[in-house]
Design an enzyme around this catalytic site. Structure first.
Site, PDB file in Angstrom:
ATOM      1  N   LYS A   1      45.740  33.416  54.890  1.00  0.00           N
ATOM      2  CA  LYS A   1      45.114  34.452  55.712  1.00  0.00           C
ATOM      3  C   LYS A   1      43.805  34.895  55.090  1.00  0.00           C
ATOM      4  O   LYS A   1      43.787  35.502  54.024  1.00  0.00           O
ATOM      5  CB  LYS A   1      46.017  35.675  55.869  1.00  0.00           C
ATOM      6  CG  LYS A   1      45.478  36.623  56.957  1.00  0.00           C
ATOM      7  CD  LYS A   1      46.151  37.972  56.974  1.00  0.00           C
ATOM      8  CE  LYS A   1      45.556  38.938  55.989  1.00  0.00           C
ATOM      9  NZ  LYS A   1      44.120  39.222  56.196  1.00  0.00           N
TER      10      LYS A   1
ATOM     11  N   GLU B   1      44.808  38.018  41.594  1.00  0.00           N
ATOM     12  CA  GLU B   1      43.440  38.096  41.041  1.00  0.00           C
ATOM     13  C   GLU B   1      42.825  39.366  41.605  1.00  0.00           C
ATOM     14  O   GLU B   1      42.528  39.438  42.804  1.00  0.00           O
ATOM     15  CB  GLU B   1      42.610  36.890  41.495  1.00  0.00           C
ATOM     16  CG  GLU B   1      43.126  35.553  41.008  1.00  0.00           C
ATOM     17  CD  GLU B   1      43.002  35.368  39.509  1.00  0.00           C
ATOM     18  OE1 GLU B   1      42.289  36.166  38.853  1.00  0.00           O
ATOM     19  OE2 GLU B   1      43.634  34.444  38.988  1.00  0.00           O
TER      20      GLU B   1
ATOM     21  N   CYS C   1      34.130  40.085  41.944  1.00  0.00           N
ATOM     22  CA  CYS C   1      35.143  40.710  41.093  1.00  0.00           C
ATOM     23  C   CYS C   1      34.696  40.743  39.635  1.00  0.00           C
ATOM     24  O   CYS C   1      35.074  41.646  38.901  1.00  0.00           O
ATOM     25  CB  CYS C   1      36.487  40.016  41.244  1.00  0.00           C
ATOM     26  SG  CYS C   1      36.385  38.232  41.062  1.00  0.00           S
TER      27      CYS C   1
ATOM     28  N   GLU D   1      35.684  50.462  40.252  1.00  0.00           N
ATOM     29  CA  GLU D   1      35.007  49.286  40.798  1.00  0.00           C
ATOM     30  C   GLU D   1      34.233  49.720  42.047  1.00  0.00           C
ATOM     31  O   GLU D   1      34.830  50.165  43.031  1.00  0.00           O
ATOM     32  CB  GLU D   1      36.040  48.211  41.165  1.00  0.00           C
ATOM     33  CG  GLU D   1      35.399  46.955  41.723  1.00  0.00           C
ATOM     34  CD  GLU D   1      36.407  45.846  41.995  1.00  0.00           C
ATOM     35  OE1 GLU D   1      37.371  46.083  42.748  1.00  0.00           O
ATOM     36  OE2 GLU D   1      36.219  44.731  41.478  1.00  0.00           O
TER      37      GLU D   1
HETATM   38  P1  NAI Z   1      41.861  44.496  50.211  1.00  0.00           P
HETATM   39  O1  NAI Z   1      42.451  44.231  48.879  1.00  0.00           O
HETATM   40  O2  NAI Z   1      42.489  45.537  51.067  1.00  0.00           O
HETATM   41  O3  NAI Z   1      41.823  43.127  51.073  1.00  0.00           O
HETATM   42  C1  NAI Z   1      41.911  41.826  50.547  1.00  0.00           C
HETATM   43  C2  NAI Z   1      42.838  40.984  51.398  1.00  0.00           C
HETATM   44  O4  NAI Z   1      44.141  41.544  51.368  1.00  0.00           O
HETATM   45  C3  NAI Z   1      42.473  40.909  52.881  1.00  0.00           C
HETATM   46  O5  NAI Z   1      42.769  39.611  53.364  1.00  0.00           O
HETATM   47  C4  NAI Z   1      43.401  41.909  53.508  1.00  0.00           C
HETATM   48  O6  NAI Z   1      43.666  41.636  54.875  1.00  0.00           O
HETATM   49  C5  NAI Z   1      44.643  41.745  52.675  1.00  0.00           C
HETATM   50  N1  NAI Z   1      45.555  42.889  52.645  1.00  0.00           N
HETATM   51  C6  NAI Z   1      45.240  44.200  52.727  1.00  0.00           C
HETATM   52  N2  NAI Z   1      46.345  44.956  52.679  1.00  0.00           N
HETATM   53  C7  NAI Z   1      47.397  44.112  52.560  1.00  0.00           C
HETATM   54  C8  NAI Z   1      48.808  44.294  52.472  1.00  0.00           C
HETATM   55  N3  NAI Z   1      49.363  45.509  52.498  1.00  0.00           N
HETATM   56  N4  NAI Z   1      49.609  43.208  52.361  1.00  0.00           N
HETATM   57  C9  NAI Z   1      49.071  41.974  52.330  1.00  0.00           C
HETATM   58  N5  NAI Z   1      47.741  41.738  52.434  1.00  0.00           N
HETATM   59  C10 NAI Z   1      46.907  42.800  52.528  1.00  0.00           C
HETATM   60  O7  NAI Z   1      40.329  44.839  49.988  1.00  0.00           O
HETATM   61  P2  NAI Z   1      39.328  45.624  50.991  1.00  0.00           P
HETATM   62  O8  NAI Z   1      40.038  46.765  51.611  1.00  0.00           O
HETATM   63  O9  NAI Z   1      38.716  44.638  51.872  1.00  0.00           O
HETATM   64  O10 NAI Z   1      38.235  46.167  49.985  1.00  0.00           O
HETATM   65  C11 NAI Z   1      38.423  47.397  49.307  1.00  0.00           C
HETATM   66  C12 NAI Z   1      37.917  47.322  47.899  1.00  0.00           C
HETATM   67  O11 NAI Z   1      38.668  46.360  47.186  1.00  0.00           O
HETATM   68  C13 NAI Z   1      36.492  46.860  47.731  1.00  0.00           C
HETATM   69  O12 NAI Z   1      35.591  47.901  47.853  1.00  0.00           O
HETATM   70  C14 NAI Z   1      36.505  46.298  46.345  1.00  0.00           C
HETATM   71  O13 NAI Z   1      36.328  47.311  45.395  1.00  0.00           O
HETATM   72  C15 NAI Z   1      37.870  45.732  46.208  1.00  0.00           C
HETATM   73  N6  NAI Z   1      37.896  44.281  46.418  1.00  0.00           N
HETATM   74  C16 NAI Z   1      37.974  43.485  45.327  1.00  0.00           C
HETATM   75  C17 NAI Z   1      37.960  42.123  45.462  1.00  0.00           C
HETATM   76  C18 NAI Z   1      38.038  41.251  44.278  1.00  0.00           C
HETATM   77  O14 NAI Z   1      37.864  40.043  44.377  1.00  0.00           O
HETATM   78  N7  NAI Z   1      38.304  41.796  43.115  1.00  0.00           N
HETATM   79  C19 NAI Z   1      37.820  41.473  46.754  1.00  0.00           C
HETATM   80  C20 NAI Z   1      37.782  42.401  47.872  1.00  0.00           C
HETATM   81  C21 NAI Z   1      37.814  43.745  47.667  1.00  0.00           C
END
Ligand code: NAI
Ligand code: MG
Length: 503
Positions: A201, A276, A310, A407
């Site tokens: 996904k 990650e 990240c 972050e």
């Molecule tokens: P997120 O962690 O909510 O989303 C990442 C993925 O997880 C997306 O595919 C989302 O649909 C999925 N997801 C969200 N909630 C889930 C759940 N309960 N169960 C299973 N899958 C789930 O990140 P978001 O909301 O897009 O971004 C928020 C903050 O997270 C950003 O501002 C940033 O600080 C951080 N982030 C960090 C990343 C990294 O690579 N370290 C990547 C993306 C966001």
């Protein structure tokens, strides 16, 4: 005159190939076919360079998820992939890498439209990186072996023991929006090499390249049900994938907050898991550096991909003897990193991915200002349509400020001075995160000394964000669980079975 004021940020015309991809009807790739959702709900796809809605994708329902999991389960259990000779699996995977390369220009453009990253960056980094993950893992398909083991407490002439390496099973793979195609391939490649099947996904903000990848997966000849690609929200579709009893392993890249939630959610079914997560990576600049080389390097460490990385070098610690020169050198890169529309060929940095992310990053900058930080560069956006934030350097910060602790995931660096090595190592490690760190110095022994003391899964010396599919990648502390890439990345998709036979 500052060049930034003269930039035209109007998004460029899309190519015919991109228009075609954007015009397709919202569907899911399940069991080797394009299928409609059972629910009919959709999610808007936005171009962050303009803020305009340019397409729609499916919001997968619970039924859709169940259907994808069932397809992956059947494809795993009947052995159509894992029992295929490794030479055949390797060949198919390499064919997929070839197809990604053949469609490199279109994929780079779609990534630029979806994420807001400059097309040139996507073409130089994301697309070749995606193909490289698949090629590297394709080579592993034929090199996964157990071993014969001599027992320690049992007589060797009576007992024979060996291990088998077996694929872990059905995988649920969830990726974020900052490197959508790259992360999708980083996830599916080791799973495929190991003989697993998967449901992938992509993030709801950025699903375009994963959907095109599904076309290429079919064309490469990966059997039906082995890779299923579904689009939808995390708290619904993602959550169902994570909790599904027929899923054996969860691989997630994203925020630490959601990583912790997923870690809790897999507990009932004790799935294998790799996470990650986020970072707040320190970059230490020693007094002996050549500032002319270091300043652009540490700028790129934070401003690449608009800081939505990240491993972004978001906390700069420069020795007091070079601090002023280093930050001045960074400030001189402002025009180079000035945000532009993602299809502008002169772009080095684009907008942020979404309105939500823009608000989040501006919120942090405002909090930093309120807390007393000084804005040395940027600190604002250019205005107009699209989610642009100017590259930003904050100084006069202290370790209690949210801009130093949390972050931000945007083009914002907090710059601090240090005097001695023990102090800077302590400050660098004063974080919940432990994903990566950087050291800039000509002193090799200082570099090794600092590298050994930093609590981080990756330490770069005189470079940053150099990630290679052969080199393990992952986090200490709250930055993750397990490793991806390299041999360890393959191991993460394998079970070890010990067979012990009395002769
Ligand atoms: P997120 O962690 O909510 O989303 C990442 C993925 O997880 C997306 O595919 C989302 O649909 C999925 N997801 C969200 N909630 C889930 C759940 N309960 N169960 C299973 N899958 C789930 O990140 P978001 O909301 O897009 O971004 C928020 C903050 O997270 C950003 O501002 C940033 O600080 C951080 N982030 C960090 C990343 C990294 O690579 N370290 C990547 C993306 C966001
Ligand atoms: Mg979220």
């Amino acid at each position: 005159m500052n060049e930034q004021t003269t930039i035209d940020r109007t998004q460029r015309e899309y190519s015919a190939a991109a228009k075609k991809a954007l015009g397709r009807s919202p569907q899911l790739y399940i069991n080797g076919e394009w299928v409609d959702s059972s629910g009919g709900e959709t999610i808007d796809v936005e171009d962050p360079s303009s803020g305009k809605v340019v397409s729609k994708i499916v919001e997968a329902s619970d039924k859709d998820v169940d259907r994808a999991v069932a397809a992956a389960r059947t494809a795993f259990d009947d052995g159509r992939w894992r029992n295929m000779p490794p030479v055949a699996r390797q060949k198919i995977m390499n064919r997929l890498a070839d197809l990604i390369e053949e469609h490199a220009d279109e994929l780079a453009e779609l990534e630029a439209i979806d994420v807001g990253k400059p097309k040139g960056m996507a073409g130089a980094i994301d697309v070749p990186g995606a193909a490289a993950h698949i090629r590297f893992c394709a080579g592993w398909a034929g090199k996964i072996n157990g071993e014969t083991i001599s027992p320690y407490t049992m007589p060797g002439d009576m007992m024979f023991a060996y291990t088998l390496k077996e694929p872990v099973g059905v995988c649920a793979q969830i990726v974020p929006w900052n490197f959508p195609l790259l992360m999708a391939c980083l996830k599916i490649a080791p799973a495929l090499a190991a003989g697993c099947t998967t449901i992938l996904k992509p993030a709801e903000q950025t699903s375009l390249t994963a959907l095109r990848l599904a076309d290429l997966i079919a064309e490469a000849g990966i059997p039906a049900g082995v890779v299923n690609i579904i689009t939808g929200y995390g708290h619904t579709a993602g959550d169902r994938m994570v909790k599904h009893p027929d899923v054996d392993k969860v691989a997630f890249t994203g925020s630490t907050e959601i990583g912790k939630l997923i870690n809790r959610n897999v507990t009932d079914t004790l799935k294998h898991i790799t996470l990650e997560l986020g970072g707040k990576s320190p970059v230490v600049v020693m007094p002996d550096v050549n500032v002319a080389e270091t300043a652009p390097g540490v700028s790129q460490a934070i401003f690449f991909n608009s800081g939505q990385v990240c491993v972004a070098g978001s906390r700069l610690y420069a020795h007091k003897s070079v601090f002023d020169e280093v930050v001045e050198g960074m400030a001189n890169t402002a025009d180079f990193w000035a945000p532009r529309a993602s299809l502008d060929p002169d772009a080095h940095m684009g907008p942020l991915v979404s309105k939500e992310q823009h608000e989040r990053v501006m919120g942090y900058i405002d909090a930093g200002k309120r807390d007393g930080a000084s804005v040395l560069m940027g600190g604002d956006g250019p205005g107009g349509d699209g989610y642009y934030v100017n590259p930003t350097i904050l100084t006069d910060v202290n370790p209690q400020m949210s801009v130093v602790r949390e972050e931000i995931f945007g083009p914002v660096v907090v710059a601090q001075r240090f005097e001695d090595l023990d102090e800077v190592v302590k400050d660098a490690n004063d974080t919940q995160y432990g994903l990566a760190a950087g050291v800039w110095t000509k002193d090799a022994s200082a570099a090794h000394r600092i590298a050994s003391k930093l609590q981080a899964g990756t330490v770069w010396v005189n470079c940053h964000a150099m990630i290679d599919t052969a080199i393990p990648f992952g986090g200490y502390k709250e930055s993750g669980v397990g490793r991806e890439q390299g041999r360890e990345g393959i191991e993460a998709y394998l079970e070890t079975k010990s067979v012990i036979m009395k002769l």
